[in-house]
Scaffold this motif. Structure first.
Motif, PDB file in Angstrom:
ATOM      1  N   ALA A 116      10.543  -5.617  -8.184  1.00  0.00           N
ATOM      2  CA  ALA A 116       8.862  -5.078  -7.512  1.00  0.00           C
ATOM      3  C   ALA A 116       9.541  -4.648  -6.450  1.00  0.00           C
ATOM      4  O   ALA A 116       9.445  -3.344  -5.927  1.00  0.00           O
ATOM      5  CB  ALA A 116       8.322  -5.813  -8.137  1.00  0.00           C
ATOM      6  N   LYS A 117       9.749  -5.591  -5.737  1.00  0.00           N
ATOM      7  CA  LYS A 117      10.043  -5.360  -4.378  1.00  0.00           C
ATOM      8  C   LYS A 117      11.537  -3.990  -4.192  1.00  0.00           C
ATOM      9  O   LYS A 117      10.864  -3.882  -2.893  1.00  0.00           O
ATOM     10  CB  LYS A 117      10.841  -6.750  -3.636  1.00  0.00           C
ATOM     11  N   ALA A 118      12.326  -4.177  -5.429  1.00  0.00           N
ATOM     12  CA  ALA A 118      13.361  -2.853  -4.850  1.00  0.00           C
ATOM     13  C   ALA A 118      12.496  -1.838  -4.890  1.00  0.00           C
ATOM     14  O   ALA A 118      12.514  -0.910  -4.175  1.00  0.00           O
ATOM     15  CB  ALA A 118      14.331  -3.638  -6.143  1.00  0.00           C
ATOM     16  N   ILE A 119      11.354  -0.979  -6.158  1.00  0.00           N
ATOM     17  CA  ILE A 119      10.733  -0.502  -6.179  1.00  0.00           C
ATOM     18  C   ILE A 119       9.778   0.096  -4.884  1.00  0.00           C
ATOM     19  O   ILE A 119      10.130   1.198  -4.794  1.00  0.00           O
ATOM     20  CB  ILE A 119       9.846  -0.040  -6.987  1.00  0.00           C
ATOM     21  N   CYS A 120       9.536  -1.230  -4.250  1.00  0.00           N
ATOM     22  CA  CYS A 120       8.859  -0.691  -2.976  1.00  0.00           C
ATOM     23  C   CYS A 120       8.996  -0.443  -2.170  1.00  0.00           C
ATOM     24  O   CYS A 120       8.776   1.336  -1.069  1.00  0.00           O
ATOM     25  CB  CYS A 120       7.753  -1.981  -2.644  1.00  0.00           C
ATOM     26  N   ILE A 121      10.682  -0.794  -1.885  1.00  0.00           N
ATOM     27  CA  ILE A 121      11.389  -0.351  -1.154  1.00  0.00           C
ATOM     28  C   ILE A 121      12.023   1.241  -1.081  1.00  0.00           C
ATOM     29  O   ILE A 121      12.070   2.515  -0.306  1.00  0.00           O
ATOM     30  CB  ILE A 121      12.513  -1.137  -0.326  1.00  0.00           C
ATOM     31  N   GLN A 122      12.484   1.261  -2.158  1.00  0.00           N
ATOM     32  CA  GLN A 122      12.834   2.620  -2.718  1.00  0.00           C
ATOM     33  C   GLN A 122      12.280   3.717  -2.504  1.00  0.00           C
ATOM     34  O   GLN A 122      11.911   5.042  -2.268  1.00  0.00           O
ATOM     35  CB  GLN A 122      13.787   2.350  -4.204  1.00  0.00           C
ATOM     36  N   MET A 123      10.572   3.551  -3.223  1.00  0.00           N
ATOM     37  CA  MET A 123       9.664   4.667  -3.339  1.00  0.00           C
ATOM     38  C   MET A 123       8.583   3.840  -2.343  1.00  0.00           C
ATOM     39  O   MET A 123       7.435   5.089  -2.252  1.00  0.00           O
ATOM     40  CB  MET A 123       8.791   5.053  -4.663  1.00  0.00           C
ATOM     41  N   ASN A 124       8.878   3.502  -1.052  1.00  0.00           N
ATOM     42  CA  ASN A 124       7.886   2.867   0.054  1.00  0.00           C
ATOM     43  C   ASN A 124       6.711   3.504  -0.583  1.00  0.00           C
ATOM     44  O   ASN A 124       5.428   3.707   0.273  1.00  0.00           O
ATOM     45  CB  ASN A 124       8.070   4.793   0.958  1.00  0.00           C
ATOM     46  N   ALA A 125       6.187   1.692  -0.964  1.00  0.00           N
ATOM     47  CA  ALA A 125       5.157   1.666  -1.684  1.00  0.00           C
ATOM     48  C   ALA A 125       4.729   0.834  -1.425  1.00  0.00           C
ATOM     49  O   ALA A 125       5.595  -0.320  -1.127  1.00  0.00           O
ATOM     50  CB  ALA A 125       5.360   2.008  -3.376  1.00  0.00           C
ATOM     51  N   ASP A 126       3.215   0.905  -0.748  1.00  0.00           N
ATOM     52  CA  ASP A 126       2.385  -0.562  -0.564  1.00  0.00           C
ATOM     53  C   ASP A 126       2.819  -2.096  -1.549  1.00  0.00           C
ATOM     54  O   ASP A 126       2.802  -2.701  -1.320  1.00  0.00           O
ATOM     55  CB  ASP A 126       0.930  -0.778  -0.454  1.00  0.00           C
TER      56      ASP A 126
END
Length: 409
Positions: free
Chosen positions: A334-344
């Protein structure tokens, strides 16, 4: 008023298609004061459908048919209704012109076979179908009503919402039946049944319990002379249930996991991205079932293998330390995908869909990770060990968990 539904189609009896139309209609009749007594699947046979219609007319006030209004030889609903009511079919000049116009607008030739879709009997009033070539029928004779609707769900839903339901509401008086659905999760059917026992056994209102893909649903059904009285009967039971099991309630009536999650994201102004493993893309697909999901959904990755997880930003050493099937890895996803896609907000799902255990974890183990503005949450589930159930339940639970965390934030 008693109602009956006849779903026509040999393909339904062969298991090639699932009859979703009957459940759609049946779920919308109670609040109109119509109690469904029978639902039947009928093969594409004129004698069978005629006999079924005769039986339905002998025991029900209003009959709803689905399917059999197309242009082919096995579309026989019109013929069967005409035979039962002893009325001849003739081409309606208005309907035939509407059909020709429909084909002209799309630059398509109209086959002679389509002419039968413009036929009707004297007792039938055509129900316009803006989504296809098959108009429905509204038939009234001898104190009975037959409502014939097309089989394709999209066409039926449109006709129902814009034509049939408003007419039924305007024409039916007497007892009104109201329903209230309360949707729960993270509590078993038997445990929930025990907690709601004080609210059962009254008959009116009636309280039912049903296991669904997104948890266990409770349905309160009341009958009264007016809608206001029926709602008043439901209110104390609903209040008591919420007081007893409110911690498990996630939605009501038409709520779906994806709908309530989308509303929470939009209300907070948050964007979402997901990394999923055992659900194989179902989470992303479900999210995009919500109209306007592009306003909050940035995208998703199916990281089915450990290599894919590592390439997507999950540290290899932490997968090796905790295992791929772990709450820690789900949170890292969950943390990695937030960083990769610049998501909240991010969701990570990893688990064992089958056919055998993995990393010593039994089939049905699912780990969910949620990241909200840098803060991580997780939950481990043990779901029924069937691949389809694991995928659907994991998807629904992840969205409900997300909604709860956003409400708590």
């Amino acid at each position: 008023m008693n109602g009956e539904i006849l779903a026509l189609g040999t393909e339904l009896l062969m298991g090639e298609l699932t009859d979703t139309n009957s459940s759609y209609i049946a779920s919308r009749l109670p609040h109109l004061g119509i109690s469904v007594q029978h639902i039947s699947l009928i093969r594409d046979d004129l004698e069978d459908l005629t006999a079924s219609l005769e039986l339905a007319l002998s025991r029900s006030d209003i009959i709803f048919t689905t399917g059999g209004l197309g242009p082919t030889h096995d579309d026989i609903t019109r013929e069967a209704i005409g035979r039962v009511l002893n009325e001849d079919l003739k081409i309606d000049p208005v309907l035939i012109e509407d059909l020709k116009k429909w084909f002209r607008q799309r630059g398509m030739p109209m086959s002679d076979a389509n002419n039968k879709q413009a036929m009707r009997i004297p007792s039938a009033e055509a129900i316009p179908n803006s989504q296809g070539t098959a108009p429905g029928w509204w038939v009234e004779k001898n104190g009975k009503v037959i409502v014939a609707m097309p089989g394709p769900p999209g066409e039926l839903y449109n006709i129902w919402e814009h034509k049939v339901a408003p007419r039924l509401k305007a024409s039916i008086s007497g007892q009104v039946i109201m329903t209230r659905n309360i949707k729960t999760i993270n509590i078993g059917e038997s445990a929930l049944a025990e907690k709601i026992l004080p609210f059962t056994g009254t008959g009116n209102p009636y309280l039912g319990i049903y296991a669904k893909r997104d948890g266990v649903h409770l349905r309160i059904i009341s009958s009264a002379s007016t809608e206001a009285k029926a709602r008043k009967m439901i209110a104390p039971i609903e209040k008591g249930i919420i007081q007893s099991v409110g911690a498990y309630v996630w939605g009501f009536d038409e709520d779906t996991p994806e709908k309530v999650a989308a509303e929470s994201l939009l209300n907070n102004g948050y964007s979402l991205a997901v990394m999923e493993s055992c659900t194989g893309g179902l989470l992303s697909s479900t999210i995009t079932d919500v109209p306007g999901s592009s306003k909050f959904f940035k995208g998703g990755i199916v990281a089915y293998s450990n290599e894919a997880k590592i390439e997507s930003g999950v540290p290899k050493e932490l997968i090796e330390k905790y295992g791929a099937i772990s709450e820690e890895t789900a949170k890292l996803m969950a943390k990695a995908i937030c960083i990769q896609m610049n998501a909240d907000v991010g969701i990570g799902i990893t688990g064992v869909a089958g056919p055998s255990e993995q990393e010593g974890k039994p089939l049905g183990t699912v780990c969910l990770g949620i990241s909200v503005k840098g803060k991580q949450y997780s939950e481990e589930l043990l779901l029924p060990p069937r691949r389809e159930v694991v995928k659907t339940r994991a998807t629904a639970t992840a969205l409900i968990l997300l909604r709860r965390k956003l409400m708590q934030a």
